[in-house]
Write a protein that holds these residues in place. Sequence first.
Motif, mmCIF file in Angstrom:
data_model
loop_
_atom_site.group_PDB
_atom_site.id
_atom_site.type_symbol
_atom_site.label_atom_id
_atom_site.label_comp_id
_atom_site.label_asym_id
_atom_site.label_seq_id
_atom_site.Cartn_x
_atom_site.Cartn_y
_atom_site.Cartn_z
ATOM 1 N N VAL A 131 -25.082 -115.838 -2.402
ATOM 2 C CA VAL A 131 -25.837 -116.264 -1.223
ATOM 3 C C VAL A 131 -24.864 -116.302 -0.053
ATOM 4 O O VAL A 131 -23.711 -116.724 -0.198
ATOM 5 N N TRP A 132 -25.310 -115.805 1.084
ATOM 6 C CA TRP A 132 -24.486 -115.838 2.285
ATOM 7 C C TRP A 132 -24.923 -117.015 3.146
ATOM 8 O O TRP A 132 -26.124 -117.179 3.426
ATOM 9 N N VAL A 133 -23.958 -117.826 3.546
ATOM 10 C CA VAL A 133 -24.259 -119.046 4.284
ATOM 11 C C VAL A 133 -23.481 -119.094 5.586
ATOM 12 O O VAL A 133 -22.382 -118.520 5.702
ATOM 13 N N VAL A 134 -24.061 -119.797 6.566
ATOM 14 C CA VAL A 134 -23.422 -119.974 7.866
ATOM 15 C C VAL A 134 -23.504 -121.441 8.240
ATOM 16 O O VAL A 134 -24.274 -122.212 7.661
ATOM 17 N N ALA A 160 -15.675 -115.177 5.057
ATOM 18 C CA ALA A 160 -14.869 -115.877 4.061
ATOM 19 C C ALA A 160 -15.405 -115.642 2.650
ATOM 20 O O ALA A 160 -16.579 -115.329 2.442
ATOM 21 N N SER A 161 -14.500 -115.826 1.685
ATOM 22 C CA SER A 161 -14.885 -115.806 0.272
ATOM 23 C C SER A 161 -13.907 -116.680 -0.494
ATOM 24 O O SER A 161 -12.935 -117.194 0.060
ATOM 25 N N SER A 162 -14.155 -116.792 -1.786
ATOM 26 C CA SER A 162 -13.302 -117.636 -2.629
ATOM 27 C C SER A 162 -11.978 -116.975 -2.989
ATOM 28 O O SER A 162 -11.133 -117.596 -3.622
ATOM 29 N N GLY A 163 -11.771 -115.725 -2.584
ATOM 30 C CA GLY A 163 -10.488 -115.083 -2.863
ATOM 31 C C GLY A 163 -10.583 -113.569 -2.846
ATOM 32 O O GLY A 163 -11.646 -112.995 -3.105
ATOM 33 N N ALA A 164 -9.472 -112.911 -2.553
ATOM 34 C CA ALA A 164 -9.422 -111.453 -2.531
ATOM 35 C C ALA A 164 -9.687 -110.899 -3.927
ATOM 36 O O ALA A 164 -9.133 -111.366 -4.919
ATOM 37 N N GLY A 165 -10.569 -109.919 -4.000
ATOM 38 C CA GLY A 165 -10.890 -109.303 -5.273
ATOM 39 C C GLY A 165 -12.004 -109.987 -6.035
ATOM 40 O O GLY A 165 -12.429 -109.502 -7.086
ATOM 41 N N SER A 166 -12.509 -111.100 -5.515
ATOM 42 C CA SER A 166 -13.627 -111.781 -6.168
ATOM 43 C C SER A 166 -14.897 -110.966 -5.950
ATOM 44 O O SER A 166 -14.983 -110.120 -5.058
ATOM 45 N N VAL A 203 -14.751 -120.913 10.168
ATOM 46 C CA VAL A 203 -15.135 -119.513 9.957
ATOM 47 C C VAL A 203 -16.654 -119.447 10.068
ATOM 48 O O VAL A 203 -17.355 -120.399 9.720
ATOM 49 N N PRO A 204 -17.197 -118.348 10.576
ATOM 50 C CA PRO A 204 -18.635 -118.309 10.849
ATOM 51 C C PRO A 204 -19.528 -118.209 9.619
ATOM 52 O O PRO A 204 -20.675 -118.673 9.653
ATOM 53 N N MET A 205 -19.043 -117.570 8.528
ATOM 54 C CA MET A 205 -19.910 -117.395 7.369
ATOM 55 C C MET A 205 -19.070 -117.151 6.127
ATOM 56 O O MET A 205 -17.883 -116.894 6.207
ATOM 57 N N MET A 206 -19.730 -117.251 4.972
ATOM 58 C CA MET A 206 -19.049 -116.930 3.717
ATOM 59 C C MET A 206 -20.046 -116.369 2.718
ATOM 60 O O MET A 206 -21.251 -116.621 2.792
ATOM 61 N N SER A 207 -19.505 -115.593 1.804
ATOM 62 C CA SER A 207 -20.249 -115.091 0.660
ATOM 63 C C SER A 207 -19.863 -115.943 -0.535
ATOM 64 O O SER A 207 -18.689 -116.049 -0.877
#
Length: 326
Positions: A131-134, A160-166, A203-207
């Motif tokens: 889910v993508w959230v803002v 943003a995300s929980s980490g590179a490669g996730s 940060v404006p949003m995250m996956s």
Amino acid sequence: MPGLFHRRGLIAGAAVAVAMPSVLRAQGWPSGSIRLVVPFAPGGSTDLTARLVADGLAQRLGVPVVVENRPGAGATTGSQVVADAAPDGQTLVMSNIASHAISPALYGNRVRYDPVRSFTHIAMVITNPSVWVVNPRSEIGNLADLVRIAKTRRGGLDMASSGAGSSNHLLLVRFSELAGIEHTHVPFRGAGPAMTAVIAGQVPMMSDSLPSAAGHVRQGSVRAIAMSSAERHPAFPDVPTFREQGFDLVSTSWFALSGPAGMPAPIVERLHRETMALIATPESRQRFAELGGTAGDMTTAQFAAFVASEVASWAPVVRSSGATAD
């Protein structure tokens, strides 16, 4: 013709002798406690799912099912332990999108197992979308807004995300390629810190994976703008999918039961049958719903084919993302 019949008898006897050990192992299974390896640290979605499965299977099989956490190297350390184990049904792994779809490409030659051929894939347990959230005060109300704003900023939008490669990072990559936009990936060490940054407006949003974001969405501390499921999620019927917003993109994280390659068919069939019965109970389905997931319904053949398709799908995304293992 006695010599011919004699030779045929020897060949038939040899075939029976080869088959008997596998059958005997299956008949005597389980011979003691079963080890269920979780290739992540305790407390995460994979671990929580594994403990639900372990408790249920222990009751159904009449032996302890012991969860053993073996984290490391993008979930490949624990998975390798199971790939190297005897295929007797006593050692299993909670396979998942990281260990069997993304990390083999991310870590390259450092991974010794083949995610398809080195395992017996037994049962899909649960899937959950991203889910993508803002931030609730953000001007981004949907994916069209996100694309429009990204195109006006040099380097694109910070995502943003929980980490590179996730899997959630790679979903950002897939979307940006599909939408024809640039983005600046902002990786965090885990979903919690990334969510905190979105809530604070840093940060404006995250996956994010739905299980970790669900509580924040329900509380209103973030606003969900898109779900990566094929259809709207029953727990969040107001959140539109990517497809509804004009982007043909479906992606789910998944957790499943696998074992070493070469497990006897009777053991595989029993494990599949018991796992399917377990996850079909109202109690399991309610718990999975609380985690933002959906119980699996694949046959063993469908699950094996699914793993192969996931490997083929995610490997090129890993390459295009530029992500590398730490």
